[in-house]
Enzyme design. Structure first.
Site, PDB file in Angstrom:
ATOM      1  N   HIS A   1       0.767  -1.224   0.000  1.00  0.00           N
ATOM      2  CA  HIS A   1       0.000   0.000   0.000  1.00  0.00           C
ATOM      3  C   HIS A   1       0.807   1.287   0.000  1.00  0.00           C
ATOM      4  O   HIS A   1       0.254   2.358   0.101  1.00  0.00           O
ATOM      5  CB  HIS A   1      -1.056  -0.005   1.105  1.00  0.00           C
ATOM      6  CG  HIS A   1      -0.498   0.047   2.484  1.00  0.00           C
ATOM      7  ND1 HIS A   1      -0.926  -0.806   3.464  1.00  0.00           N
ATOM      8  CD2 HIS A   1       0.439   0.823   3.040  1.00  0.00           C
ATOM      9  CE1 HIS A   1      -0.274  -0.539   4.574  1.00  0.00           C
ATOM     10  NE2 HIS A   1       0.562   0.447   4.339  1.00  0.00           N
TER      11      HIS A   1
ATOM     12  N   VAL B   1      -0.742   5.242  -0.774  1.00  0.00           N
ATOM     13  CA  VAL B   1      -0.431   6.543  -0.192  1.00  0.00           C
ATOM     14  C   VAL B   1      -0.235   7.575  -1.298  1.00  0.00           C
ATOM     15  O   VAL B   1      -0.645   8.714  -1.189  1.00  0.00           O
ATOM     16  CB  VAL B   1       0.849   6.444   0.674  1.00  0.00           C
ATOM     17  CG1 VAL B   1       1.263   7.807   1.189  1.00  0.00           C
ATOM     18  CG2 VAL B   1       0.621   5.484   1.818  1.00  0.00           C
TER      19      VAL B   1
ATOM     20  N   HIS C   1      -2.291  -2.286 -18.002  1.00  0.00           N
ATOM     21  CA  HIS C   1      -1.460  -1.724 -19.078  1.00  0.00           C
ATOM     22  C   HIS C   1      -1.325  -0.207 -18.958  1.00  0.00           C
ATOM     23  O   HIS C   1      -0.674   0.419 -19.781  1.00  0.00           O
ATOM     24  CB  HIS C   1      -2.030  -2.114 -20.454  1.00  0.00           C
ATOM     25  CG  HIS C   1      -1.915  -3.588 -20.748  1.00  0.00           C
ATOM     26  ND1 HIS C   1      -2.508  -4.197 -21.829  1.00  0.00           N
ATOM     27  CD2 HIS C   1      -1.253  -4.582 -20.089  1.00  0.00           C
ATOM     28  CE1 HIS C   1      -2.225  -5.501 -21.822  1.00  0.00           C
ATOM     29  NE2 HIS C   1      -1.473  -5.745 -20.769  1.00  0.00           N
TER      30      HIS C   1
ATOM     31  N   SER D   1       1.675   8.730 -19.584  1.00  0.00           N
ATOM     32  CA  SER D   1       1.442   8.519 -18.151  1.00  0.00           C
ATOM     33  C   SER D   1       1.777   7.088 -17.753  1.00  0.00           C
ATOM     34  O   SER D   1       1.070   6.473 -16.975  1.00  0.00           O
ATOM     35  CB  SER D   1       0.005   8.880 -17.753  1.00  0.00           C
ATOM     36  OG  SER D   1      -0.917   7.911 -18.195  1.00  0.00           O
TER      37      SER D   1
END
Ligand SMILES: *[C@@H]1O[C@H](CO)[C@@H](O)[C@H](O)[C@H]1NC(C)=O
Ligand SMILES: *[C@@H]1O[C@H](CO)[C@@H](O)[C@H](O)[C@H]1NC(C)=O
Ligand SMILES: *[C@@H]1O[C@H](CO)[C@@H](O)[C@H](O)[C@H]1NC(C)=O
Ligand SMILES: *[C@@H]1O[C@H](CO)[C@@H](O)[C@H](O)[C@H]1NC(C)=O
Length: 258
Positions: free
Chosen positions: A61, A65, A123, A179
């Site tokens: 995790h 955050v 992907h 991105s």
């Protein structure tokens, strides 16, 4: 990954031989187990560029955050006693698969259409090699043609800037250009622009059921995508898991015990 593997071996040896997959499997036998693995991973994985590494990284995790999805990873899984490379490859969906094969492949593992669309969403991060899709750019049907379902501007761009020959096996290409390090919905946006890199990506937009699921995800929030993705990851994590006394605990993760 050798060290990562050893950490697991160490933990597994301490683990009980009975019991099901559960959260905190090592809770009493090795209370720090999951923390040790998590620390190891967050320390070593950030520099590893592969998608596999990225996926492992997401298992913890620390990503949450920073705003990525997270899911529960129950522990206590054991290793298989058979390891056949051809078998493993045959069962993993390929980038060349059409929708029929993809659906069948997932159904074989009790995963449905929604899981297919959601897990393909991975992907959104990582890279691929040209050989997983260069046939779409150079020789789709064997007559030197381009895949008509791929955006032709994007295809031209890939030919001139990335995969300069069909047989280029070294150049890395981002699956979600712009991105690739961000776990977001832009992979789905690109799919609708016919810019999915693989045939298996493109296939998702040409089946009315999977297309509807893509549109639903795009209309929903990022948070919704994360929670849906997490559910499919957990479901995938439960596929044919060996627990208790089935399978074995490998001494070397890469090799079946002799
Ligand atoms: C999908 O691929 C399989 C295996 O390559 C092939 O047998 C099948 O005809 C294909 N289906 C469609 C609809 O193209
Ligand atoms: C699905 O499972 C069956 C039976 O194990 C196998 O023959 C078939 O090749 C599998 N299909 C796919 C697409 O993985
Ligand atoms: C395209 O594929 C066909 C059939 O597989 C093959 O005969 C031909 O040589 C290929 N063309 C190029 C340029 O690689
Ligand atoms: C690429 O490799 C394939 C098979 O390995 C071969 O048939 C083809 O001719 C090669 N194409 C070029 C352009 O080298």
């Amino acid at each position: 990954m050798k060290g990562f593997c050893s950490v697991f071996v160490f933990l597994v040896i301490l683990g009980s031989v009975r019991g099901d997959l559960k959260m905190g499997f090592y809770g009493s036998s090795c209370p720090k187990a999951e923390k040790i693995v998590q620390d190891y991973v967050s320390q070593h994985i950030p520099n590893a560029p592969s998608l596999a590494a990225a996926l492992i990284r997401m298992h913890f995790h620390d990503c949450f955050v920073r705003g990525g999805p997270f899911w529960k990873v129950p522990t206590g899984r054991r290793d298989g006693v058979i390891s056949v490379a051809s078998e493993a490859l045959a069962e993993i969906p390929a980038p060349f698969d059409n929708i029929t094969v993809l659906i069948q492949n997932f159904a074989n593992k009790s995963l449905d259409l929604k899981d297919l669309v959601l897990l393909s969403g991975a992907h959104t991060i990582g890279i691929s090699h040209c050989t997983s899709f260069s046939n779409r750019l150079y020789n789709f049907t064997g007559v030197g043609d381009e895949d008509p379902t791929l955006d032709s501007e994007y295809a031209a761009n890939l030919r001139s800037r990335k995969c300069r020959t069909q047989n280029d096996s070294t150049t890395k290409v981002e699956m979600d250009p712009g991105s690739r390090n961000t776990f977001d919905l832009s992979y789905y946006t690109l799919l609708l622009k016919r810019r999915g890199l693989f045939e298996s990506d493109s296939a998702l937009t040409r089946d009315s059921n999977t297309l509807a699921l893509i549109n639903q995800l795009l209309q929903g929030s990022l948070k919704n995508f994360f929670s849906e993705f997490a559910l499919s990851m957990e479901k995938m994590g439960r596929i044919e898991v060996k627990t208790g006394t089935s399978g074995e605990i490998r001494k070397n993760c890469a090799v079946v015990n002799s």
